[in-house]
Design a protein around this motif. Structure first.
Motif, PDB file in Angstrom:
ATOM      1  N   THR A   1      15.413   2.615  -2.404  1.00 18.21           N
ATOM      2  CA  THR A   1      14.946   1.432  -3.134  1.00 18.21           C
ATOM      3  C   THR A   1      14.258   1.839  -4.427  1.00 18.21           C
ATOM      4  OG1 THR A   1      14.633   0.262  -1.035  1.00 18.21           O
ATOM      5  CG2 THR A   1      13.575  -0.673  -2.976  1.00 18.21           C
ATOM      6  N   PHE A   2      13.454   2.896  -4.366  1.00 16.20           N
ATOM      7  CA  PHE A   2      12.748   3.386  -5.562  1.00 16.20           C
ATOM      8  C   PHE A   2      13.750   3.814  -6.640  1.00 16.20           C
ATOM      9  CE2 PHE A   2      11.029   6.784  -8.157  1.00 16.20           C
ATOM     10  CZ  PHE A   2       9.799   6.280  -8.546  1.00 16.20           C
ATOM     11  N   ILE A   3      14.771   4.550  -6.243  1.00 18.29           N
ATOM     12  CA  ILE A   3      15.762   5.025  -7.210  1.00 18.29           C
ATOM     13  C   ILE A   3      16.488   3.855  -7.873  1.00 18.29           C
ATOM     14  CG2 ILE A   3      17.961   6.250  -7.457  1.00 18.29           C
ATOM     15  CD1 ILE A   3      15.594   8.135  -7.218  1.00 18.29           C
ATOM     16  N   ILE A   4      16.850   2.844  -7.071  1.00 17.42           N
ATOM     17  CA  ILE A   4      17.609   1.711  -7.608  1.00 17.42           C
ATOM     18  C   ILE A   4      16.753   0.836  -8.513  1.00 17.42           C
ATOM     19  CG2 ILE A   4      18.827  -0.427  -7.002  1.00 17.42           C
ATOM     20  CD1 ILE A   4      19.730   0.990  -4.415  1.00 17.42           C
ATOM     21  N   LEU A   5      15.561   0.466  -8.035  1.00 16.79           N
ATOM     22  CA  LEU A   5      14.747  -0.539  -8.737  1.00 16.79           C
ATOM     23  C   LEU A   5      13.716   0.050  -9.690  1.00 16.79           C
ATOM     24  CD1 LEU A   5      14.226  -3.132  -5.866  1.00 16.79           C
ATOM     25  CD2 LEU A   5      15.871  -3.188  -7.742  1.00 16.79           C
ATOM     26  N   GLU A   6      13.488   1.342  -9.630  1.00 16.61           N
ATOM     27  CA  GLU A   6      12.584   1.992 -10.585  1.00 16.61           C
ATOM     28  C   GLU A   6      13.374   2.918 -11.507  1.00 16.61           C
ATOM     29  OE1 GLU A   6       9.547   3.652 -12.779  1.00 16.61           O
ATOM     30  OE2 GLU A   6       9.237   2.030 -11.352  1.00 16.61           O
ATOM     31  N   SER A   7      13.960   3.962 -10.937  1.00 13.04           N
ATOM     32  CA  SER A   7      14.603   4.985 -11.763  1.00 13.04           C
ATOM     33  C   SER A   7      15.776   4.426 -12.562  1.00 13.04           C
ATOM     34  CB  SER A   7      15.084   6.143 -10.878  1.00 13.04           C
ATOM     35  OG  SER A   7      14.027   6.666 -10.120  1.00 13.04           O
ATOM     36  N   ILE A   8      16.684   3.730 -11.888  1.00 13.50           N
ATOM     37  CA  ILE A   8      17.876   3.219 -12.577  1.00 13.50           C
ATOM     38  C   ILE A   8      17.507   2.130 -13.579  1.00 13.50           C
ATOM     39  CG2 ILE A   8      20.041   1.953 -12.259  1.00 13.50           C
ATOM     40  CD1 ILE A   8      20.467   3.490  -9.674  1.00 13.50           C
ATOM     41  N   MET A   9      16.598   1.229 -13.195  1.00 11.90           N
ATOM     42  CA  MET A   9      16.204   0.146 -14.104  1.00 11.90           C
ATOM     43  C   MET A   9      15.563   0.702 -15.380  1.00 11.90           C
ATOM     44  SD  MET A   9      17.110  -2.823 -12.924  1.00 11.90           S
ATOM     45  CE  MET A   9      18.598  -1.992 -12.340  1.00 11.90           C
ATOM     46  N   VAL A  10      14.630   1.626 -15.229  1.00 10.83           N
ATOM     47  CA  VAL A  10      13.973   2.201 -16.411  1.00 10.83           C
ATOM     48  C   VAL A  10      14.953   3.079 -17.179  1.00 10.83           C
ATOM     49  CG1 VAL A  10      12.064   3.640 -17.222  1.00 10.83           C
ATOM     50  CG2 VAL A  10      11.720   2.090 -15.295  1.00 10.83           C
ATOM     51  N   GLY A  11      15.866   3.743 -16.464  1.00  9.22           N
ATOM     52  CA  GLY A  11      16.889   4.549 -17.144  1.00  9.22           C
ATOM     53  C   GLY A  11      17.777   3.691 -18.033  1.00  9.22           C
ATOM     54  N   ILE A  12      18.249   2.559 -17.502  1.00  6.13           N
ATOM     55  CA  ILE A  12      19.088   1.650 -18.299  1.00  6.13           C
ATOM     56  C   ILE A  12      18.305   1.119 -19.498  1.00  6.13           C
ATOM     57  CG2 ILE A  12      20.253  -0.597 -18.285  1.00  6.13           C
ATOM     58  CD1 ILE A  12      20.981  -0.072 -15.360  1.00  6.13           C
ATOM     59  N   ALA A  13      17.045   0.733 -19.266  1.00  2.00           N
ATOM     60  CA  ALA A  13      16.210   0.225 -20.366  1.00  2.00           C
ATOM     61  C   ALA A  13      16.030   1.277 -21.454  1.00  2.00           C
ATOM     62  CB  ALA A  13      14.849  -0.219 -19.822  1.00  2.00           C
ATOM     63  N   SER A  14      15.827   2.524 -21.041  1.00  2.00           N
ATOM     64  CA  SER A  14      15.624   3.606 -22.014  1.00  2.00           C
ATOM     65  C   SER A  14      16.893   3.884 -22.813  1.00  2.00           C
ATOM     66  CB  SER A  14      15.177   4.878 -21.289  1.00  2.00           C
ATOM     67  OG  SER A  14      13.963   4.663 -20.600  1.00  2.00           O
TER      68      SER A  14
ATOM     69  N   GLY B   1       0.810  -1.210   0.000  1.00  2.00           N
ATOM     70  CA  GLY B   1       0.000   0.000   0.000  1.00  2.00           C
ATOM     71  C   GLY B   1       0.845   1.263   0.000  1.00  2.00           C
ATOM     72  N   PHE B   2       0.178   2.407  -0.120  1.00  2.00           N
ATOM     73  CA  PHE B   2       0.888   3.681  -0.171  1.00  2.00           C
ATOM     74  C   PHE B   2       1.579   4.024   1.149  1.00  2.00           C
ATOM     75  CE2 PHE B   2      -2.448   5.031  -3.487  1.00  2.00           C
ATOM     76  CZ  PHE B   2      -1.708   4.443  -4.501  1.00  2.00           C
ATOM     77  N   ASP B   3       1.128   3.399   2.227  1.00  2.00           N
ATOM     78  CA  ASP B   3       1.738   3.664   3.538  1.00  2.00           C
ATOM     79  C   ASP B   3       2.805   2.629   3.885  1.00  2.00           C
ATOM     80  OD1 ASP B   3       0.118   5.899   4.042  1.00  2.00           O
ATOM     81  OD2 ASP B   3      -1.513   4.638   4.788  1.00  2.00           O
ATOM     82  N   GLY B   4       3.054   1.673   2.982  1.00  2.00           N
ATOM     83  CA  GLY B   4       4.006   0.609   3.254  1.00  2.00           C
ATOM     84  C   GLY B   4       5.458   1.076   3.200  1.00  2.00           C
ATOM     85  N   HIS B   5       6.353   0.190   3.635  1.00  2.00           N
ATOM     86  CA  HIS B   5       7.780   0.538   3.701  1.00  2.00           C
ATOM     87  C   HIS B   5       8.359   0.816   2.313  1.00  2.00           C
ATOM     88  CE1 HIS B   5      12.016   0.469   4.725  1.00  2.00           C
ATOM     89  NE2 HIS B   5      12.204  -0.513   3.861  1.00  2.00           N
ATOM     90  N   LEU B   6       8.100  -0.066   1.353  1.00  8.88           N
ATOM     91  CA  LEU B   6       8.693   0.104   0.026  1.00  8.88           C
ATOM     92  C   LEU B   6       8.186   1.368  -0.672  1.00  8.88           C
ATOM     93  CD1 LEU B   6       8.786  -3.522  -1.460  1.00  8.88           C
ATOM     94  CD2 LEU B   6      10.718  -2.096  -0.759  1.00  8.88           C
ATOM     95  N   ALA B   7       6.921   1.691  -0.457  1.00  6.87           N
ATOM     96  CA  ALA B   7       6.351   2.883  -1.095  1.00  6.87           C
ATOM     97  C   ALA B   7       6.923   4.171  -0.521  1.00  6.87           C
ATOM     98  CB  ALA B   7       4.828   2.873  -0.954  1.00  6.87           C
TER      99      ALA B   7
END
Length: 328
Positions: A268-281, A257-263
């Motif tokens: 973690t967001f930068i590594i697994l979202e931003s960097i991953m999508v950046g490399i893919a792009s 959920g939005f109140d959870g630890h990962l959210a």
């Protein structure tokens, strides 16, 4: 913000105006519970990714006009535009973490953006199959594209609708319903990527099983350079892997959920979202298909469409005898 938090703040005599209009809050006047996320997004990190996706967007526009790879460029363009909008939203959250509009902007756009990137990957597979030989594939080139583009659209709709419901909901049950719809869209994306990877592996195993494809055969077909073709295939594989990792992360993130630890964990967001999508792009921009196929990208599309028509009879394919020649 949950109803429990609202009730507690009201009981403590918190300013009703700020409860009704949290975008008027500042970090000095309101508690963290009223923030859309529990941290202040890093201005430097988010500005970096905003700049990165903007630069890649400019390259995609230039490459698209140069090589007329409109379908590929259009898909990546859509994904990059959404990434740019999403990071603009995160920078706005940095300036005001209590405003829900930038949160909705960032949540929806960054959630659905990779769907456009995977669409470009799916389009590329049909060109690669035609290059190596359609006789080695389980399905017709267009079949792969149609199946996985449809999966992409379905996943995109679920994620977009779920994100909109979750952020605009005024009850916990409706918020949870929106989150569950988003999770369903992301899970569907993971499943379709898994199936796609499996079919790709099967195709290239078929190529290897038939002795590989001779360098002379490949040079006589669409790509300008065999080495560039291999680089393009490698970049597509890297992009697929990165989006796959990112999608699994987003499923885990939304499960809490939005109140959870990962959210609410920016590292973690930068590594697994931003960097991953950046490399893919980057992988979908710099080893651009125009550098490999030139303006023959459209020719490959025509050959895929004419698989059982007149175009098919006049289009050369790789015979089994030549396949068995092996690499030269």
């Amino acid at each position: 913000m949950s109803n429990t938090t609202t009730d507690r703040l009201m009981a403590e005599g918190f300013n009703q105006t700020l409860l009704d209009k949290p975008y008027l809050c500042t970090t000095k006047t309101c508690p963290k519970e009223l923030q859309t996320i529990r941290y202040i997004p890093s201005l430097g990190a988010n500005a970096f990714f905003l700049a990165l996706f903007t630069i890649l967007l400019i390259f995609q526009i230039g490459f698209g006009f140069k090589w007329r790879t409109w379908s590929f460029a259009g898909c990546v363009f859509g994904g990059l535009v959404l990434e740019v909008v999403g990071y603009v939203g995160r920078i706005q959250i940095h300036n005001n973490p209590f405003d829900s509009d930038p949160f909705l902007m960032y949540l929806v756009t960054l959630t659905i953006a990779p769907c456009f990137l995977t669409a470009a990957i799916y389009l590329s597979l049909s060109r690669i199959i035609i290059t190596y030989g359609t006789s080695l594939a389980r399905f017709k080139p267009r079949t792969y594209t149609i199946i996985f583009i449809c999966c992409d659209v379905f996943s995109l709709v679920l994620q977009a609708v779920g994100g909109a419901i979750a952020d605009t909901a005024d009850t916990k049950s409706l918020t949870d319903a929106g989150i569950n719809i988003m999770i369903a869209g992301l899970v569907f994306q993971v499943v379709s990527l898994t199936l796609f990877a499996g079919l790709c592996a099967e195709f290239f195993w078929s190529v290897k099983k038939h002795g590989g494809v001779s360098r002379s055969v490949l040079q006589g077909r669409l790509p300008k350079s065999v080495g560039r073709l291999y680089l393009f295939i490698g970049s597509l594989s890297l992009a697929t892997l990165c989006i796959y990792i990112r999608s699994i992360f987003r499923v885990a993130e939304l499960q809490g959920g939005f109140d959870g630890h990962l959210a609410n964990d920016e590292v973690t967001f930068i590594i697994l979202e931003s960097i991953m999508v950046g490399i893919a792009s980057i992988a979908l921009t710099l080893p651009h298909p125009g550098m490999i196929f030139g303006q023959n990208w459209k020719m490959a599309k025509a050959r895929a469409a004419g698989e059982h028509g007149k175009a098919a009879s006049s289009s050369p394919d790789i015979s089994m005898e030549r396949l068995r020649e092996g690499p030269k």
